[in-house]
Design an enzyme around this catalytic site. Structure first.
Site, PDB file in Angstrom:
ATOM      1  N   HIS A 263      26.564   3.154  38.364  1.00 42.28           N
ATOM      2  CA  HIS A 263      25.323   2.469  37.978  1.00 42.28           C
ATOM      3  C   HIS A 263      24.839   2.973  36.610  1.00 42.28           C
ATOM      4  O   HIS A 263      24.630   2.189  35.685  1.00 42.28           O
ATOM      5  CB  HIS A 263      24.266   2.728  39.061  1.00 42.28           C
ATOM      6  CG  HIS A 263      22.949   2.069  38.801  1.00 42.28           C
ATOM      7  ND1 HIS A 263      22.584   0.875  39.377  1.00 42.28           N
ATOM      8  CD2 HIS A 263      21.904   2.419  38.022  1.00 42.28           C
ATOM      9  CE1 HIS A 263      21.384   0.530  38.970  1.00 42.28           C
ATOM     10  NE2 HIS A 263      20.942   1.453  38.140  1.00 42.28           N
ATOM     11  N   GLU A 264      24.721   4.294  36.494  1.00 40.15           N
ATOM     12  CA  GLU A 264      24.202   4.846  35.240  1.00 40.15           C
ATOM     13  C   GLU A 264      25.186   4.621  34.090  1.00 40.15           C
ATOM     14  O   GLU A 264      24.784   4.502  32.933  1.00 40.15           O
ATOM     15  CB  GLU A 264      23.872   6.337  35.399  1.00 40.15           C
ATOM     16  CG  GLU A 264      22.862   6.676  36.509  1.00 40.15           C
ATOM     17  CD  GLU A 264      21.539   5.915  36.420  1.00 40.15           C
ATOM     18  OE1 GLU A 264      21.183   5.447  35.322  1.00 40.15           O
ATOM     19  OE2 GLU A 264      20.875   5.774  37.468  1.00 40.15           O
ATOM     20  N   HIS A 267      24.298   1.370  32.513  1.00 34.53           N
ATOM     21  CA  HIS A 267      23.163   1.564  31.585  1.00 34.53           C
ATOM     22  C   HIS A 267      23.651   2.250  30.307  1.00 34.53           C
ATOM     23  O   HIS A 267      23.265   1.880  29.197  1.00 34.53           O
ATOM     24  CB  HIS A 267      22.098   2.458  32.236  1.00 34.53           C
ATOM     25  CG  HIS A 267      21.251   1.785  33.284  1.00 34.53           C
ATOM     26  ND1 HIS A 267      20.602   0.597  33.063  1.00 34.53           N
ATOM     27  CD2 HIS A 267      20.925   2.158  34.553  1.00 34.53           C
ATOM     28  CE1 HIS A 267      19.901   0.263  34.159  1.00 34.53           C
ATOM     29  NE2 HIS A 267      20.091   1.187  35.069  1.00 34.53           N
ATOM     30  N   GLU A 293      19.228  -3.566  33.831  1.00 35.16           N
ATOM     31  CA  GLU A 293      19.673  -3.436  35.218  1.00 35.16           C
ATOM     32  C   GLU A 293      20.889  -4.342  35.467  1.00 35.16           C
ATOM     33  O   GLU A 293      21.736  -4.031  36.310  1.00 35.16           O
ATOM     34  CB  GLU A 293      18.513  -3.778  36.154  1.00 35.16           C
ATOM     35  CG  GLU A 293      18.656  -3.259  37.568  1.00 35.16           C
ATOM     36  CD  GLU A 293      18.710  -1.733  37.702  1.00 35.16           C
ATOM     37  OE1 GLU A 293      18.414  -1.005  36.736  1.00 35.16           O
ATOM     38  OE2 GLU A 293      19.061  -1.274  38.798  1.00 35.16           O
TER      39      GLU A 293
HETATM   40 CO    CO Z   1      19.106   1.185  36.994  1.00 35.01          CO
END
Ligand code: CO
Length: 496
Positions: A263-264, A267, A293
């Site tokens: 997830h990160e 980003h 996101e």
């Molecule tokens: Co996030």
């Protein structure tokens, strides 16, 4: 062509970028490395820096420069930059200082008390602080609305998802609400007949770190301009030139840390690939919270739970944690895509997560627009959880309306970004599959370039050049809609 007012603005935002760089690294350090007794001094130093940055962004000379720059002859990128500088200037100058300060104090008080009130299931105690937070948020919304001409809730949301309105959200989320609860029930019925082996731990912290780093490399993260560390709450911080990711470890579970890392990394790659020629200027900032996101969910969900990608991870899991039958790829995929309605949003699976968000959107909008009061929250919460997720939260504030700290700390209008991100991500991957129909085959062979190249070209390197809706239409040929999201979920969870 000369554009002296524009040049002065650009120089000011370059300066803000340099100060912000140090602020971002001090903030990362506070969460990842700082010893506990460093806290007070760090808080003072960072507050001093915040004051300095606020002073620069509210310097009266900027108002005139902005007006003049908007009349100067500029190229397309410079014009987009002025539009984004205007947005940033508005957000720094829109609210009276006494309101900002009152919000900061009330939010900090409510959040701090919440930490002990939540485990004690103490709704009455929370409510006493929260009334003040809500009343200040309503004042904030009215100020922003008066200035922007938007409705109060839209004006709050504009801080995170510029251009998004409750009117559009009602269409998008209304669509989801019509088919998602039924889909959850059908998927649960299908999965009830499947047998799944559950991997057995423990998984050492060192092995989880090692597979995390290896997966980040597989996902293209640039370690010459970033790091992976540990913190209580995972985040992606730092700056595009030096991007700092964190995760957290539990020895009995590796999924939380590994999918958190993916997830990160989404980003992080967005940040690392924002337009370099314009670094420091608002036109080179990430477009919005929802678009940010959409990158993390592209990595964590679209790629991370894809059967082909799990085929790449399976042998790595065996190598790092030791071989076991549950690490067989089809089994892993079944296990990782199990659907189970649950109380807690941040632990929810891909299919039920959006229902948690819709629930919060409806309640927070009613709160800001005065159709509901703080004391109405539990009843609204219980009703929505029962109808959307078949879950009874009556009297269970701890696992119900007190589970998130967003509202308590004064954050309203942010929740929709999570599910907008999931919808954007599904729309990106529908476009990627149109361009690369054999995407899954290539992913299975370890070739993730088609997805990364598309994201780089259409999202990352566009920064804030376009408005959000322009960005979406340019990238995918259509405005944001729920069709691709529904197809994605049905394909993954029903195999249709
Ligand atoms: Co996030």
């Amino acid at each position: 062509m000369t554009h002296p007012a524009y040049d002065e603005l650009a120089a000011t935002w370059k300066r803000l970028h340099h100060f912000g760089h140090l602020q971002a690294l001090a903030s990362w350090d506070r969460s990842a490395l700082m010893p506990v007794n460093g806290n007070a001094a760090r808080a003072n130093a960072m507050a001093e820096m915040d004051g300095l940055l606020h002073g620069i962004r509210t310097d009266p000379v900027l108002a005139g420069n902005l007006d003049r720059a908007e009349r100067e002859l500029l190229d397309d990128m410079q014009r987009a930059n002025v539009r984004e500088i205007r947005r940033d200037w508005n957000s720094a100058n829109a609210l009276p200082a006494e309101l900002v300060q009152a919000q900061s104090l009330a939010g900090a008080r409510c959040e701090h008390a919440w930490r002990t009130q939540r485990p004690a299931n103490d709704w009455a105690g929370f409510l006493a602080n929260f009334r003040e937070v809500l009343s200040l948020a309503r004042r904030q919304a009215r100020y922003l609305a008066d200035r922007s001409g938007l409705d109060p809730y839209d004006a709050l949301m504009d801080n995170y998802e510029p251009g998004m309105t409750a009117r559009t959200l009602d269409i998008l989320f209304g669509d989801l609400e019509r088919w998602l609860p039924g889909l959850v029930r059908r998927v649960r019925a299908k999965q009830a007949a499947e047998s799944t082996m559950v991997p057995v731990g423990p998984y050492s912290r060192a092995a989880q770190y090692a597979i995390g780093v290896e997966t980040m490399k597989l996902l293209g993260f640039d370690f010459s301009a970033g790091r992976l560390d540990e913190s209580a709450h995972p985040f992606c911080g730092g700056v595009p030139e030096d991007t700092r990711l964190t995760t957290r470890y539990r020895e009995d579970d590796f999924v939380g840390s590994l999918w958190g890392v993916m997830h990160e990394t989404g980003h992080g790659r967005y940040e690392q690939n924002l337009p370099r020629d314009w670094l420091g200027q608002p036109v080179a900032w990430a477009r919005s919270a929802g678009i940010h996101e959409s990158q993390s969910l592209s990595f964590e969900m679209q790629i991370g739970l894809n059967r082909s990608f799990i085929g790449l991870l399976a042998p790595r899991m065996a190598a790092h944690f030791g071989a076991q039958p549950a690490f067989e790829a089809d089994n892993l995929h079944r296990w990782l895509t199990r659907v189970q309605p649950s109380y807690i949003r941040v632990e929810a699976d891909e299919l039920t997560y959006p229902l948690h968000v819709i629930l919060r959107y409806r309640i927070e909008r009613d709160l800001i627009e005065g159709r509901a009061e703080a004391e109405d929250i539990p009843a609204l919460w219980d009703a929505a959880m029962a109808s959307m997720l078949d879950i009874d939260t009556h009297g269970n504030f701890n696992n119900g309306c007190m589970q998130d700290v967003h509202w308590g700390s004064g954050l309203f209008g942010y929740f929709p970004s999570y599910t907008l991100g999931a919808m954007y991500a599904a729309q990106w991957f529908a476009a990627i599959r149109r361009e690369t129909p054999d995407l899954d085959t290539r992913m299975a062979a370890g070739d993730l370039a088609p997805a990364f190249n598309w994201l780089h070209e259409n999202i990352w390197r566009q920064g804030s050049r376009w408005t959000t809706s322009e960005l979406v239409t340019r990238a995918t040929g259509e405005p944001l809609n729920a069709v691709h999201y529904r197809r994605h979920l049905e394909a993954r969870y029903l195999g249709s």
